[in-house]
Design a protein around this motif. Structure first.
Motif, short mmCIF file in Angstrom:
data_model
loop_
_atom_site.label_atom_id
_atom_site.label_comp_id
_atom_site.label_asym_id
_atom_site.label_seq_id
_atom_site.Cartn_x
_atom_site.Cartn_y
_atom_site.Cartn_z
N ILE B 315 -46.40 -32.40 24.04
CA ILE B 315 -45.29 -32.38 25.01
C ILE B 315 -45.37 -31.11 25.87
CG2 ILE B 315 -42.77 -32.11 25.24
CD1 ILE B 315 -42.50 -33.91 22.71
N MET B 319 -45.94 -30.96 29.91
CA MET B 319 -44.90 -30.42 30.79
C MET B 319 -45.45 -29.34 31.71
SD MET B 319 -41.97 -31.87 29.74
CE MET B 319 -40.68 -30.74 30.28
N ILE B 335 -46.75 -35.19 32.50
CA ILE B 335 -45.74 -35.97 31.80
C ILE B 335 -45.18 -37.06 32.74
CG2 ILE B 335 -43.61 -34.65 32.28
CD1 ILE B 335 -43.16 -34.89 29.13
N PRO B 338 -47.52 -42.41 33.68
CA PRO B 338 -47.03 -43.40 32.70
C PRO B 338 -47.84 -43.45 31.41
CG PRO B 338 -46.98 -44.32 34.90
CD PRO B 338 -47.66 -42.99 35.02
N ARG B 341 -46.86 -40.71 29.09
CA ARG B 341 -45.57 -41.00 28.44
C ARG B 341 -45.72 -42.05 27.35
NH1 ARG B 341 -41.13 -41.86 32.84
NH2 ARG B 341 -42.83 -41.53 34.32
#
Lengths: 595, 595
Positions: B315, B319, B335, B338, B341
């Protein structure tokens, strides 16, 4: 570490499933008869098993040293490389007039699978050189070809591809390296990272192919040009001149492929590296794209090769390791344990399916390049374009799963580095990343290869899959459960059609969110298709008494694939349709809520 | 390397999904109020994040040195261990009268997840000590308890479990180590391998628990006894006496958990190591089995912890890393992609589902041990027995997939060791192997836990799953697509029932061939069940305005799970039923056909 080239299966695939007979009718490939090909595979198999495989362990354990800008490969590496050059294995498809062997791409696919299987870290040097050859052959002017091609083809000089920069990974639009024109050449400057075999001492020169921007180039992807930047300048008489202004500033410490130098290269720290423009200005990315098919096929084959290697080692261990007792009370080797057989079956069936898909992509490359019929060329080019992201994306993800199963079969010993099983997992782990991550392959498949042509190529494939299904439905020999095999292939064709239509019907980001799942589903469905064809050929071979042992095992392996691998396609296809929305619903904020 | 304990989610799970209120009504756990538990998690979370996590990298890079029979841990390791001992974190569930904290097993589950997540290689020392404590607490006589327990509970002394021998891995029947009676003790001799923290200098003594055979013991599993063999003998006054006849002869070079010493120990090379019998003769394996639930839960939690760690790092990277541009033209962090994610969603949803299953197993352990109602104790023991192979088997396989996705999200950087993502993959790779491979868990599930009780425990679980499905069907708030969530849970319950019946109906080896597939299917179905419960609790929290951010994200995560993880259950269930025969059809000869 041992590696045995799976020549029986390779010959079965290229003869029966890729139509070697038709390939050898193509212009320039007339010598590629089954006898010659079989002899080539025997020889390359020996080289892989006897020269490359024994170095795989030392490459991993000892790895590289980097001192004063020089990279030192492990003991034995340079000698093996010189042997490869001498035997002519560096660039098997190159034109015999330039010193190559003139072999079909599909035969080279076998060789690349072998060499990468035996020792990926080693073979990467030739893989990159083959890319440089392709770039120069395809796009450079005659002068550059004359200077650089002959020694690249033999491997006396090696080649590299310089794309990535720290800020420009998957997104090459962000490239900042520059090239200033001066006289008949350019002064190239900038920093490139992740350059495979960017520096080493195994060959007397290294020819870097470098993406950079001309001074007045447009921003983004349309302003990138391609340059040849040799490590040593080449004099008019072909001898080596002074050292060019390019140096290796560091090598990476990686999870695997330890003996393959991954270099950060600095170009032009002392005024500019002398470079020569390849082809036209601002077409660098276009050239790269044109070369991408071969490069990505190569990585797919790498994963197939490592899968095969991991499978061989797991089989060997499972045949030797005793644990528990049979019902009769004698010591039992673990290959008798049903779950070990399940894991070995997964490794074997998926490796063989992935092999066929890769070799079929290679075959279509041969036809797309050489067929005398322009419609046939175009059709095969469409097939290549469709198969490449699948073979690259699917074989590499499978390669990781297979190598991980290989570790698992070894139990506690699998976690000990000396056993060797863990090395395969570490080595193969790069394959889903370089030459475009699985995510990039999937976007390519869904966007460029399906949406852009309105699904034409995909529907041609569906038609071929249904041809296989029809052929299966007419078979009723006693060797296999043909109903199950045929049903799976029909179902696979339906799924590819259905997902193609789903992709074409979407208007938002859903296809991007679902792309990797689509790719995996296509991979598994195509696997069912080629395994269906394999079943037909195997049953014919049994009838004719040709290699009946291999053919009988193949039928069992096909059955295994349909029952233990193919069912996942249903889950993937349902995930594609249901899952995309809930992927897009997760926002960046949702991932930070606990932090 | 950073690690942030996911306290919000942990508190959500233990309060809302594990019923902390009921747990704290159990005998001896009255102090475990939500306030106290929350304070404990805050403190242990700080220790994990501030003390253990920063050492995780040095543990991996520097690893261990082995000289003259001594193992040296990396700098900072011993100091952190002493801090852990001082703060009382070594054995949080132990009786306060013996120096423990007397916390519920479910609260310890959080602590173990944190400590393992922050630094698995470090925490393994306490994990093994906890096992030794459990063995001595449960089966040793009062004299041994008095001598050994107090210092093991504090962690002043550490413990080990000595099961494996070179010829006896998964099959402990093959153990050959011997114990000869002499006076009040035994002389133990033999070689043990894969002994975690078998030698180190962080504590003043190491208490080895060793499986060995008495001279006249029956062959096989019924002739194995359990002994305490201290590194230093203990004098009558509790001070340390002379060095016992046990020494470390080597440590393994492993794929991961580099700083956790995996030792080969030689017992009795100089006449015999002094050992003391634990409990009765020939009951060693029985004792080990009784302890297995905690040990296997511990490994499951380890995998959940590493999954969480890998997710946090992925994560963070996603980011920060920019690549490509948004449609508005500004730089885009990945992020926003798609597929990134999708991968993060898989990591997050599966980690959270696996967490609940593990904590519910821990909760049932508390009830099975402490409930005043014998029927309730028995019911929870059945639930524990059923959940343990699932939490161990499923979380660890997921852990590998999650850590591998973590590498993938980092792209090329993921393959560079300095990034840290690869370490998680290497570390977690052991969890499907030790304390019983996934194959062993699966045989345990199918054989001991389903066939042996005729499916009683499994059907109780199905009933609970249907209770959740009914509760979901009555909800119709606006926060989620309840129809999809409810449908998945109903389907999950049906699949567990169906597979249970399938297993009970088989008469051959099919259940063994399908066992791992059954286990994975159960894992995914139970994941749907607990995520269904999570959705109910999250919607209640939103109504009451309690942690609404966490609860809203939870609902999205549940939706993601049902649409992107759960569909695989269908494939697995169909593979179980179709696949077993074609696994068993593959013979050893089929794997050798190409060799």
């Amino acid at each position: 570490m041992t590696y045995t080239a799976p020549i029986d299966d390779m010959m079965f695939v290229i003869e029966d499933l890729c139509g070697l007979n038709s390939v050898s009718k193509l212009r320039g490939l007339e010598d590629a008869t089954p006898d010659l090909v079989s002899a080539v595979l025997e020889e390359s198999g020996k080289f892989a098993g006897q020269v490359l495989a024994p170095l795989n362990v030392v490459g991993d354990r000892v790895g590289l040293t980097f001192e004063d800008g020089k990279v030192h490969t492990p003991d034995g590496w340079a000698a093996a490389y010189h042997q490869l050059v001498e035997m002519g294995w560096n660039s098997p498809t190159s034109d015999p007039e330039r010193g190559g062997m003139g072999l079909p791409t599909v035969v080279n696919a076998c060789i690349q699978e072998m060499f990468n299987g035996a020792n990926t870290a080693f073979q990467l040097c030739s893989v990159l050189t083959q890319g440089a050859i392709e770039a120069i052959e395809g796009y450079a002017d005659e002068a550059l070809k004359t200077v650089y091609l002959p020694k690249l083809v033999t491997g006396e000089w090696t080649g590299t591809m310089n794309l990535t920069e720290p800020q420009a990974g998957s997104d090459l639009a962000a490239i900042r390296s520059k090239a200033e024109p001066t006289g008949d050449h350019y002064l190239v400057s900038g920093q490139k990272i992740f350059i495979t075999y960017g520096e080493h001492e195994m060959a007397e020169n290294i020819i870097h192919l470098v993406l950079a921007r001309l001074p007045d180039a447009p921003a983004g992807v349309k302003g990138i040009s391609l340059f040849v930047v040799p490590k040593y300048l080449v004099n008019a008489d072909g001898s080596l001149g002074q050292r060019n202004d390019v140096r290796c500033i560091s090598i990476e410490h990686k999870l695997g492929i330890h003996a393959s130098p991954t270099c950060a290269l600095a170009f032009g720290d002392n005024g500019g590296a002398t470079g020569y423009l390849v082809g036209e200005p601002n077409k660098g990315l276009q050239y790269m794209f044109a070369m991408m098919n071969n490069a990505r096929l190569g990585v797919g084959l790498q994963a197939v090769g490592i899968s095969e290697l991991a499978t061989q080692h797991a089989i060997k261990y499972a045949m030797e390791r005793t644990q528990g007792r049979t019902t009769a009370g004698s010591e039992e080797t673990i290959i008798g344990h049903p779950d070990i057989r399940r894991m070995l079956g997964l490794m074997k069936a998926r490796t063989e399916a992935a092999r066929v898909i890769a070799y079929r992509a290679a075959t279509s490359l041969d036809f797309a390049q050489r067929s005398s019929n322009s419609e046939e060329r175009a059709r095969h080019q469409r097939r290549v374009d469709l198969l490449i992201p699948i073979t690259k994306g699917w074989s590499t993800e499978l390669g990781i799963e297979n190598a991980s199963l290989g570790v698992q079969i070894h139990g506690g010993m699998g976690y000990i580095e000396e056993t060797g099983a863990a090395q395969h997992l570490r080595d193969v782990r790069i394959t889903t990343i370089y030459e475009g991550t699985t995510g990039i392959q999937a976007i390519d498949l869904v966007g460029r290869k399906i949406q852009r042509d309105g699904g034409v190529a995909a529907m041609e494939l569906v038609a071929d899959m249904r041809t296989t299904a029809r052929a299966l439905s007419e078979l009723s020999t006693n060797y296999a459960d043909w109903v199950a095999i045929c049903g799976a292939v029909m179902d696979a064709a339906d799924k590819v059609e259905e997902l193609t239509n789903w992709i074409l019907a979407q208007r938002g980001s859903e296809p991007l969110a679902a792309a990797v799942t689509v790719l995996e589903c296509f991979g598994i469905c195509l696997g069912a298709w080629v395994m269906g064809d394999a079943a037909i050929s195997a049953s014919e071979r049994i009838e004719r008494g040709r290699c009946p042992m291999h053919a009988k095992t193949k039928l069992k392996t096909v059955q295994f694939y349909m029952n233990n691998v193919f069912p996942k396609a249903e889950a993937l296809s349902s995930t594609v349709k249901k899952g995309a929305k809930s992927i897009l619903d997760l926002s960046a904020a949702d991932f930070c809520v606990d932090a």
